[in-house]
Design an enzyme around this catalytic site. Structure first.
Site, PDB file in Angstrom:
ATOM      1  N   HIS A  60       0.849  -1.191   0.000  1.00 49.59           N
ATOM      2  CA  HIS A  60       0.000   0.000   0.000  1.00 49.59           C
ATOM      3  C   HIS A  60       0.888   1.244   0.000  1.00 49.59           C
ATOM      4  CE1 HIS A  60      -3.497   2.380   0.366  1.00 49.59           C
ATOM      5  NE2 HIS A  60      -3.307   2.750   1.620  1.00 49.59           N
ATOM      6  N   HIS A  72      -3.806   8.933   0.574  1.00 49.12           N
ATOM      7  CA  HIS A  72      -3.746   7.609  -0.061  1.00 49.12           C
ATOM      8  C   HIS A  72      -5.114   7.248  -0.603  1.00 49.12           C
ATOM      9  CE1 HIS A  72      -5.125   5.332   3.769  1.00 49.12           C
ATOM     10  NE2 HIS A  72      -5.226   6.623   4.015  1.00 49.12           N
ATOM     11  N   CYS A 161      -3.985   2.303  -5.471  1.00 48.01           N
ATOM     12  CA  CYS A 161      -3.166   3.223  -4.678  1.00 48.01           C
ATOM     13  C   CYS A 161      -1.803   3.483  -5.322  1.00 48.01           C
ATOM     14  CB  CYS A 161      -2.981   2.668  -3.265  1.00 48.01           C
ATOM     15  SG  CYS A 161      -2.179   1.043  -3.190  1.00 48.01           S
TER      16      CYS A 161
END
Length: 231
Positions: A60, A72, A161
């Site tokens: 991530h 994010h 992401c």
């Protein structure tokens, strides 16, 4: 007829297993970290840095904005159900995230470093090494991230992401994680007639054999997975 149905079921099952090997439901979500408090060295982060944390089967990414804030991209089903910012601003749980992935609704949101990392270790600007790309100036990276805040469509392959941070950091959205299995995805979706045939065969198999679990699973999951892979 039975032989042809069994052959169709075998083909569908093969495709399902091929997709499942990629664990595409292991999205950028809480679950890789411990969830426990971690003494992050926030003072060492610079505005515009790319922060990277490991999840169970994924990585991530976020952009550090300064003052313990990280931008994010996160899927969240609540965004489709309510506009109450007090509810949607809470940390995204797996119960909210997976339906968000399915419905392809997400936002580029701001959380604290602790909430972003969820107990995992943080790598800083590691993408610069792995991609070997020249980054924009940090302030430009942060400004790009701030301009993107808000609702956005979500796709595991086309807008996740990693696409967000690479657009901010390098000027173009790319996702090496997604590209690792793009070639296999192309095999599955290159011929739309093949995809349609798989779905039709799956429905016919359910009608012909009933809702047996060994037939229902591939019949339902394969069209679903193809939907998730679409842009």
């Amino acid at each position: 007829m039975k032989n042809s149905m069994l052959e169709a079921a075998s083909l569908l099952l093969e495709k399902l297993l091929l997709i499942s090997n990629f664990k595409i439901f292991s999205v950028c979500a809480p679950g890789g970290g411990t969830g426990k408090k971690h003494p992050y060295e926030i003072n060492s982060f610079l505005r515009g840095d790319v922060l990277e944390v490991s999840r169970t089967h994924f990585t991530h990414y976020g952009i550090y904005l300064g003052d313990n804030r990280v931008a994010h991209l996160m899927p969240d089903i609540l965004l489709a159900l309510t506009s109450d910012k007090e509810r949607t601003q809470k940390v995204v749980s797996n119960k909210r995230l997976l339906p968000g992935v399915i419905c392809k609704v997400a936002s580029i949101r701001v959380d604290t470093v602790e909430d972003f990392a969820y107990g995992a270790d943080i790598l800083v600007n590691h993408l610069d090494e792995t991609l070997k790309k020249k980054s924009l100036l940090n302030e430009e990276v942060a400004r790009r991230a701030e301009q993107q805040l808000g609702l956005t469509p979500y796709s595991l392959l086309w807008n996740n992401c990693e696409h967000f941070v690479t657009y901010c950091r390098y000027g173009s959205p790319i996702s090496p994680q997604a590209e690792k299995f793009h070639e296999t995805v192309k095999i599955l979706i290159r011929d739309q007639r093949s995809c349609l045939a798989s779905a039709v065969l799956g429905l016919v198999s359910i009608i012909y054999t009933g809702l047996a679990s060994y037939m229902t699973l591939p019949a339902v999951c394969i069209p679903f997975c193809l939907w998730m892979m679409s842009g």
